[in-house]
Design a protein around this motif. Structure first.
Motif, PDB file in Angstrom:
ATOM      1  N   PRO A 133       0.848  -1.189   0.000  1.00  0.00           N
ATOM      2  CA  PRO A 133       0.000   0.000   0.000  1.00  0.00           C
ATOM      3  C   PRO A 133       0.886   1.244   0.000  1.00  0.00           C
ATOM      4  CG  PRO A 133       0.086  -0.931   2.192  1.00  0.00           C
ATOM      5  CD  PRO A 133       0.838  -1.863   1.301  1.00  0.00           C
ATOM      6  N   ALA A 134       0.235   2.415  -0.081  1.00  0.00           N
ATOM      7  CA  ALA A 134       1.003   3.650  -0.253  1.00  0.00           C
ATOM      8  C   ALA A 134       2.035   3.913   0.846  1.00  0.00           C
ATOM      9  CB  ALA A 134       0.053   4.828  -0.359  1.00  0.00           C
ATOM     10  N   GLY A 135       1.631   3.845   2.070  1.00  0.00           N
ATOM     11  CA  GLY A 135       2.578   4.184   3.140  1.00  0.00           C
ATOM     12  C   GLY A 135       2.820   2.975   4.013  1.00  0.00           C
ATOM     13  N   PRO A 136       3.966   2.935   4.719  1.00  0.00           N
ATOM     14  CA  PRO A 136       4.216   1.776   5.579  1.00  0.00           C
ATOM     15  C   PRO A 136       3.230   1.762   6.742  1.00  0.00           C
ATOM     16  CG  PRO A 136       5.876   3.466   5.941  1.00  0.00           C
ATOM     17  CD  PRO A 136       5.026   3.945   4.813  1.00  0.00           C
ATOM     18  N   PHE A 137       2.819   0.572   7.149  1.00  0.00           N
ATOM     19  CA  PHE A 137       1.964   0.510   8.337  1.00  0.00           C
ATOM     20  C   PHE A 137       2.822   0.171   9.531  1.00  0.00           C
ATOM     21  CE2 PHE A 137       2.250  -3.462   6.384  1.00  0.00           C
ATOM     22  CZ  PHE A 137       1.431  -3.517   5.264  1.00  0.00           C
ATOM     23  N   ILE A 138       2.309   0.564  10.684  1.00  0.00           N
ATOM     24  CA  ILE A 138       3.077   0.349  11.895  1.00  0.00           C
ATOM     25  C   ILE A 138       2.224  -0.461  12.848  1.00  0.00           C
ATOM     26  CG2 ILE A 138       2.437   2.305  13.377  1.00  0.00           C
ATOM     27  CD1 ILE A 138       5.992   1.701  12.278  1.00  0.00           C
ATOM     28  N   ASP A 139       0.912  -0.437  12.585  1.00  0.00           N
ATOM     29  CA  ASP A 139      -0.022  -1.128  13.454  1.00  0.00           C
ATOM     30  C   ASP A 139      -0.275  -2.527  12.880  1.00  0.00           C
ATOM     31  OD1 ASP A 139      -1.942  -1.873  15.189  1.00  0.00           O
ATOM     32  OD2 ASP A 139      -3.542  -0.683  14.266  1.00  0.00           O
ATOM     33  N   PRO A 140      -0.023  -3.568  13.656  1.00  0.00           N
ATOM     34  CA  PRO A 140      -0.208  -4.934  13.166  1.00  0.00           C
ATOM     35  C   PRO A 140      -1.629  -5.187  12.642  1.00  0.00           C
ATOM     36  CG  PRO A 140       0.901  -4.967  15.285  1.00  0.00           C
ATOM     37  CD  PRO A 140       0.509  -3.550  15.037  1.00  0.00           C
ATOM     38  N   LEU A 141      -2.632  -4.557  13.281  1.00  0.00           N
ATOM     39  CA  LEU A 141      -4.017  -4.768  12.842  1.00  0.00           C
ATOM     40  C   LEU A 141      -4.218  -4.314  11.401  1.00  0.00           C
ATOM     41  CD1 LEU A 141      -6.118  -3.762  15.950  1.00  0.00           C
ATOM     42  CD2 LEU A 141      -6.288  -5.916  14.677  1.00  0.00           C
ATOM     43  N   GLU A 142      -3.622  -3.165  11.113  1.00  0.00           N
ATOM     44  CA  GLU A 142      -3.706  -2.601   9.771  1.00  0.00           C
ATOM     45  C   GLU A 142      -3.014  -3.535   8.771  1.00  0.00           C
ATOM     46  OE1 GLU A 142      -1.953   1.467   7.955  1.00  0.00           O
ATOM     47  OE2 GLU A 142      -2.166   1.376  10.141  1.00  0.00           O
ATOM     48  N   ALA A 143      -1.857  -4.036   9.169  1.00  0.00           N
ATOM     49  CA  ALA A 143      -1.086  -4.932   8.308  1.00  0.00           C
ATOM     50  C   ALA A 143      -1.869  -6.214   8.023  1.00  0.00           C
ATOM     51  CB  ALA A 143       0.243  -5.265   8.959  1.00  0.00           C
ATOM     52  N   ARG A 144      -2.500  -6.704   9.072  1.00  0.00           N
ATOM     53  CA  ARG A 144      -3.268  -7.935   8.905  1.00  0.00           C
ATOM     54  C   ARG A 144      -4.406  -7.715   7.910  1.00  0.00           C
ATOM     55  NH1 ARG A 144      -7.550  -9.706  13.424  1.00  0.00           N
ATOM     56  NH2 ARG A 144      -7.930 -11.859  12.796  1.00  0.00           N
ATOM     57  N   ARG A 145      -5.102  -6.582   8.069  1.00  0.00           N
ATOM     58  CA  ARG A 145      -6.206  -6.276   7.146  1.00  0.00           C
ATOM     59  C   ARG A 145      -5.700  -6.258   5.708  1.00  0.00           C
ATOM     60  NH1 ARG A 145      -8.421  -2.926  11.110  1.00  0.00           N
ATOM     61  NH2 ARG A 145      -7.223  -1.129  10.408  1.00  0.00           N
ATOM     62  N   TRP A 146      -4.528  -5.683   5.532  1.00  0.00           N
ATOM     63  CA  TRP A 146      -3.998  -5.567   4.182  1.00  0.00           C
ATOM     64  C   TRP A 146      -3.607  -6.933   3.621  1.00  0.00           C
ATOM     65  CZ3 TRP A 146       0.352  -6.407   1.224  1.00  0.00           C
ATOM     66  CH2 TRP A 146       0.310  -5.816  -0.037  1.00  0.00           C
ATOM     67  N   VAL A 147      -2.885  -7.703   4.431  1.00  0.00           N
ATOM     68  CA  VAL A 147      -2.444  -9.025   3.974  1.00  0.00           C
ATOM     69  C   VAL A 147      -3.651  -9.889   3.631  1.00  0.00           C
ATOM     70  CG1 VAL A 147      -1.340 -11.183   4.688  1.00  0.00           C
ATOM     71  CG2 VAL A 147      -0.250  -9.006   5.213  1.00  0.00           C
ATOM     72  N   GLU A 148      -4.650  -9.867   4.500  1.00  0.00           N
ATOM     73  CA  GLU A 148      -5.804 -10.735   4.273  1.00  0.00           C
ATOM     74  C   GLU A 148      -6.695 -10.183   3.173  1.00  0.00           C
ATOM     75  OE1 GLU A 148      -7.450 -11.618   8.060  1.00  0.00           O
ATOM     76  OE2 GLU A 148      -5.686 -12.777   8.625  1.00  0.00           O
ATOM     77  N   GLY A 149      -6.753  -8.877   3.036  1.00  0.00           N
ATOM     78  CA  GLY A 149      -7.551  -8.247   1.985  1.00  0.00           C
ATOM     79  C   GLY A 149      -6.984  -8.546   0.609  1.00  0.00           C
ATOM     80  N   SER A 150      -5.661  -8.573   0.521  1.00  0.00           N
ATOM     81  CA  SER A 150      -5.036  -8.751  -0.780  1.00  0.00           C
ATOM     82  C   SER A 150      -5.167 -10.184  -1.279  1.00  0.00           C
ATOM     83  CB  SER A 150      -3.560  -8.352  -0.719  1.00  0.00           C
ATOM     84  OG  SER A 150      -2.877  -9.291   0.087  1.00  0.00           O
ATOM     85  N   GLU A 151      -5.613 -11.044  -0.362  1.00  0.00           N
ATOM     86  CA  GLU A 151      -5.763 -12.446  -0.741  1.00  0.00           C
ATOM     87  C   GLU A 151      -6.987 -12.608  -1.648  1.00  0.00           C
ATOM     88  OE1 GLU A 151      -5.587 -16.628   1.740  1.00  0.00           O
ATOM     89  OE2 GLU A 151      -6.704 -14.943   2.516  1.00  0.00           O
ATOM     90  N   LEU A 152      -7.960 -11.706  -1.422  1.00  0.00           N
ATOM     91  CA  LEU A 152      -9.225 -11.853  -2.162  1.00  0.00           C
ATOM     92  C   LEU A 152      -9.072 -11.524  -3.640  1.00  0.00           C
ATOM     93  CD1 LEU A 152     -11.458 -10.146   0.539  1.00  0.00           C
ATOM     94  CD2 LEU A 152     -11.153 -12.601   0.138  1.00  0.00           C
TER      95      LEU A 152
END
Lengths: 248, 281, 269
Positions: free
Chosen positions: C250-269
């Protein structure tokens, strides 16, 4: 006060004089101190001062000693004036004034070339109790630390609007309270931590602790000792010759 | 391997304290491990450490029951002379455990106190300085050292006694992260080279989990969790006790729950990223 | 506005603690000051309220030279919370401790009472109102020193290592408080080794090394500049490292694990 501390605070050096056995340095300073008091003429005193300056040069602290001499010199002008006012004797007045400078220099030479660790060794030679010696070492060790604490506390309180130099004397004393309380509390906490660390490193478990450093008399030690004793003997000779001690 | 440290049902209450600082604590540590003790402030970690090196009960009295054995000998029954050689203690603030005006004299402090002969002392001091890479600082005064160097000097003084067990009480809390990381690497190296056992109290787990063999979590004077760092951090319950789980480990834990990562071991950020990539594809 | 113009500072011992620092911090900005111990961060901060005066160069606060103003006057506008709470706590009670500065600045009794209650509530210290500050835990003491500063409502707030001893929940709250300060137009400077907690407010990051400013920019850019961080001995947050390990990001680095998880799992779809 600044000039006084400047003339007595140890700074590390690597000269032959710095490396002498601290007891030799002490002996030298004590003998020169005594010689200064014993000499009876300005010329003899000049001899002692020349010796002290020579030692300072060897110890590469000439600049610091010169500074101390200059600063004590301004003070000894008063000694000269007062003496001269009362005695009207030029030579003795000069002697008294110069004597003051020589006394300060002989003492300061010892302190500016002797590290606190070496002072500890000297104290041990005099068989002072271990606790007394250690208390002294820790005090010297923590003076800079506590000075830093004080600055930081003052900065913190000034940042909260405390104006230390505002108001009359009483007000100023009261202004120090917010600085003194944290300083005392910190020192108490610090001593508690020190005590734990000492205990953990076996402080006081054997009556005669050993020591990492040992001093062996070097050629330089011997030379300085002999020179100091000779000069002292001359001073003593002059003292007794000019004015023999009379016992009642 | 035999246990270097054994704590059996230890309970301790400071005089006039309303509650026990440590209660019913059991722990056995095999020689050569790095053990991290975690838990919120005031949970009794500091008290426990002091009971291991003998400050409790030799310096601080109180209500004491149970036993602590170091290399098989009871701490209660040993004197500080024996204990100081078996258990080293590195305190939080290096400033307050450096006594002498030169580094080498300070490193020798403990050895002087137990009456070590001069030649042996010289050798041990030089060894300790070399081990910590501070040989060039031997003649420095404490105020000429950086925070990280001071902590190394203090550790050298502890190691010169050649203890089999070394306790570190929040050793990195006054250091910046880079310097803290270097200290942790040093601990790992010392364990490898000397086989010394380390018990470390620390909040900053991100640095330590990679080198620790065991993580013990304390709460209100009791041991509430114990195990390999991966099991404690990736398992259930560590949040409950306020264990500061590193962010990447929190992510791994969540991804593991969703079946996207494993919980077999703690993963480094780059590995976790590579795995996330693969799974996402 | 705070302006450093070619500021150098040399200690009595001859050590150069600041070396030609030029830096402008505009009002309403949130700045994180990072760098290893001894990089000159605290020395820089002490110049803002005139506790130290530059050996050369100028420091201006709202256009006024710190050389011609007193620390007391500057502190009314710039509140500094130093690193070690034990260097300032001295009162008999927490409430008294908070009133100290307000009395020095001449606040009315009524206003003092209001501000103290506000601060105690904000930092969850109400229950200790009558206790001695010395009985607080390390983390609570730290919060009390922050409350003490915010109580007099300075325009600029400088916090030296505010997260020491704070758990993750308190850190989140502190980030929230800083966000709130920004929304009221305050300038906030945070000196810290731990800038991850500041991520929600996306600070400007200034990197110091050996008395110089060696990096200056938005957090997302600075924290990804591995060479800069390594040279200044600043540790990159592990979550940024994770982000950089991803190929599609995504555009900027995430620092919050929750945000990272959403992204990793979202990109799976």
């Amino acid at each position: 006060m600044m000039w006084l501390s400047g003339g007595f605070i140890f700074r590390r050096g690597n000269s032959v004089y710095h490396r002498l056995d601290p007891r030799v340095k002490l002996l030298n300073s004590v003998l020169m101190f005594a010689s200064t008091l014993m000499v009876r003429s300005v010329y003899e005193l000049l001899g002692v001062i020349v010796f002290l300056v020579a030692v300072a040069a060897v110890a590469t602290v000439l600049r610091r000693v010169a500074r101390t001499m200059l600063l004590t010199g301004t003070f000894s002008v008063f000694i000269f004036l007062i003496n001269f006012l009362f005695t009207r004797n030029l030579e003795s007045s000069v002697l008294y004034a110069a004597r003051f400078v020589a006394i300060v220099v002989s003492t300061s030479l010892f302190f500016i070339t002797t590290s606190p660790d070496e002072l500890e060794q000297v104290m041990k030679t005099f068989r002072l109790p271990r606790d007394v010696v250690f208390a002294f070492v820790t005090a010297v060790r923590f003076i800079p630390v506590m000075m830093l604490d004080t600055i930081q506390i003052m900065d913190a309180q000034k940042s909260r609007g405390l104006e230390l130099d505002k108001g009359n004397v009483f007000r100023r004393v009261r202004n120090m309270v917010p600085v003194l309380i944290p300083l005392v509390v910190n020192s108490v906490v610090r001593s508690g931590e020190l005590a734990e660390a000492m205990e953990s490193r076996a402080y006081g478990v054997v009556p005669r602790p050993t020591s990492l450093v040992q001093y062996r008399a070097s050629a330089a030690d011997k030379a300085v000792t002999v020179a100091a004793i000779l000069l002292f003997a001359l001073a003593a000779y002059s003292f007794y010759y000019v004015l023999p001690v009379q016992f009642p | 391997m035999s246990d270097i440290l054994e704590i059996r049902g230890l309970s301790f209450r400071y005089p006039e304290a309303p509650r026990m600082a440590v209660s019913g604590f059991d722990l056995a540590i095999p020689e050569g491990e790095i053990v991290v003790l975690a838990g919120p402030s005031g949970c009794g970690k500091s008290t426990l450490l002091r009971a291991v090196n003998g400050l409790i009960p030799h310096m601080y009295g109180g209500e004491y029951s149970g036993d602590v054995l170091v290399a098989g000998a009871s701490v209660k029954g040993s004197d500080m002379r024996e204990l100081a050689q078996k258990v080293g203690f590195l305190f939080q603030n290096p400033e307050n455990q450096i006594f002498m005006f030169s580094v080498e004299r300070d490193v020798a402090f403990g050895l002087e106190n137990i009456g070590t002969p001069r030649e042996e002392m010289r050798e041990r001091v030089d060894d300790a300085l070399r081990l910590l890479g501070i040989g060039d600082l031997a003649l420095r005064a404490p105020h000429e050292l950086s925070d990280g160097q001071k902590q190394r000097v203090a550790l050298a003084g502890v190691l010169a006694m050649r203890p089999r067990l070394v306790i570190l009480d929040e050793p990195t809390s006054l250091l910046d992260p880079k310097t803290a990381g270097e200290l942790v690497d040093l601990v790992a190296k010392l364990r490898r080279e000397l086989g010394t056992t380390f018990v470390i109290v620390e909040h900053r787990l991100d640095l330590l989990v990679r080198v620790a063999d065991r993580l013990v979590v304390m709460s209100e004077g009791r041991k509430v969790m114990e195990g390999a760092p991966k099991d404690v951090l990736l398992g259930e319950g560590s949040e409950k006790y306020g264990v500061a789980t590193p962010a990447v480990t929190r992510l791994q834990k969540m991804l593991a729950r969703d079946g996207l990562a494993t919980a077999d071991g703690l993963m480094r950020p780059a590995d976790l990223a590579a795995l996330s990539e693969k799974r996402a594809r | 506005m705070i302006e450093f113009e070619d500021v150098s500072f040399v200690h009595q011992s001859g050590v150069k603690a600041l070396d030609e620092v030029s830096l402008t911090i505009g009002s309403g900005e949130i700045v994180a000051l990072v760098g290893e111990n001894g990089a000159g961060k605290t020395t820089l901060v002490k110049h803002v309220t005139g506790l130290l005066k530059p050996s050369s160069g100028r420091v201006l606060v709202d256009g006024e030279d710190t050389k011609s103003t007193s620390t007391a006057q500057l502190s009314r506008r710039v509140g500094v919370a130093f690193q070690n709470p034990d260097h300032q706590l001295f009162s008999e009670s927490v409430e008294e401790e908070m009133s100290f500065a307000l009395r020095n600045f001449g606040f009315t009794q009524e206003l003092i009472a209001n501000r103290v209650s506000w601060g105690l509530e904000l930092f969850e210290l109400e229950e200790y109102r009558k206790s001695s500050p010395l009985v607080l835990s390390g983390g609570e003491k730290k919060r009390l020193t922050l409350a003490c500063i915010l109580a007099w409502d300075p325009d600029v707030v400088i916090l030296d290592e505010p997260t020491v001893g704070q758990d993750s929940i308190q850190k989140e709250k502190l980030a929230g408080t800083i966000g709130m300060l920004r929304s009221t137009g305050k300038t906030v400077v945070v000196v810290s080794h731990d800038i991850e907690f500041l991520w929600p407010v996306q600070p400007r990051v200034v990197v110091m090394k050996g008395g110089r400013v060696v990096g200056d920019g938005p957090a997302a850019a600075i924290m990804q500049d591995e060479r800069l961080l390594a040279s200044a001995r600043v540790v990159q947050p592990e979550m940024v490292e994770f982000y950089q390990g991803l190929k599609r990001r995504p555009a900027g680095p995430f620092i919050d694990p929750l945000e990272a998880r959403r992204w990793v799992e979202g990109s799976e779809l």
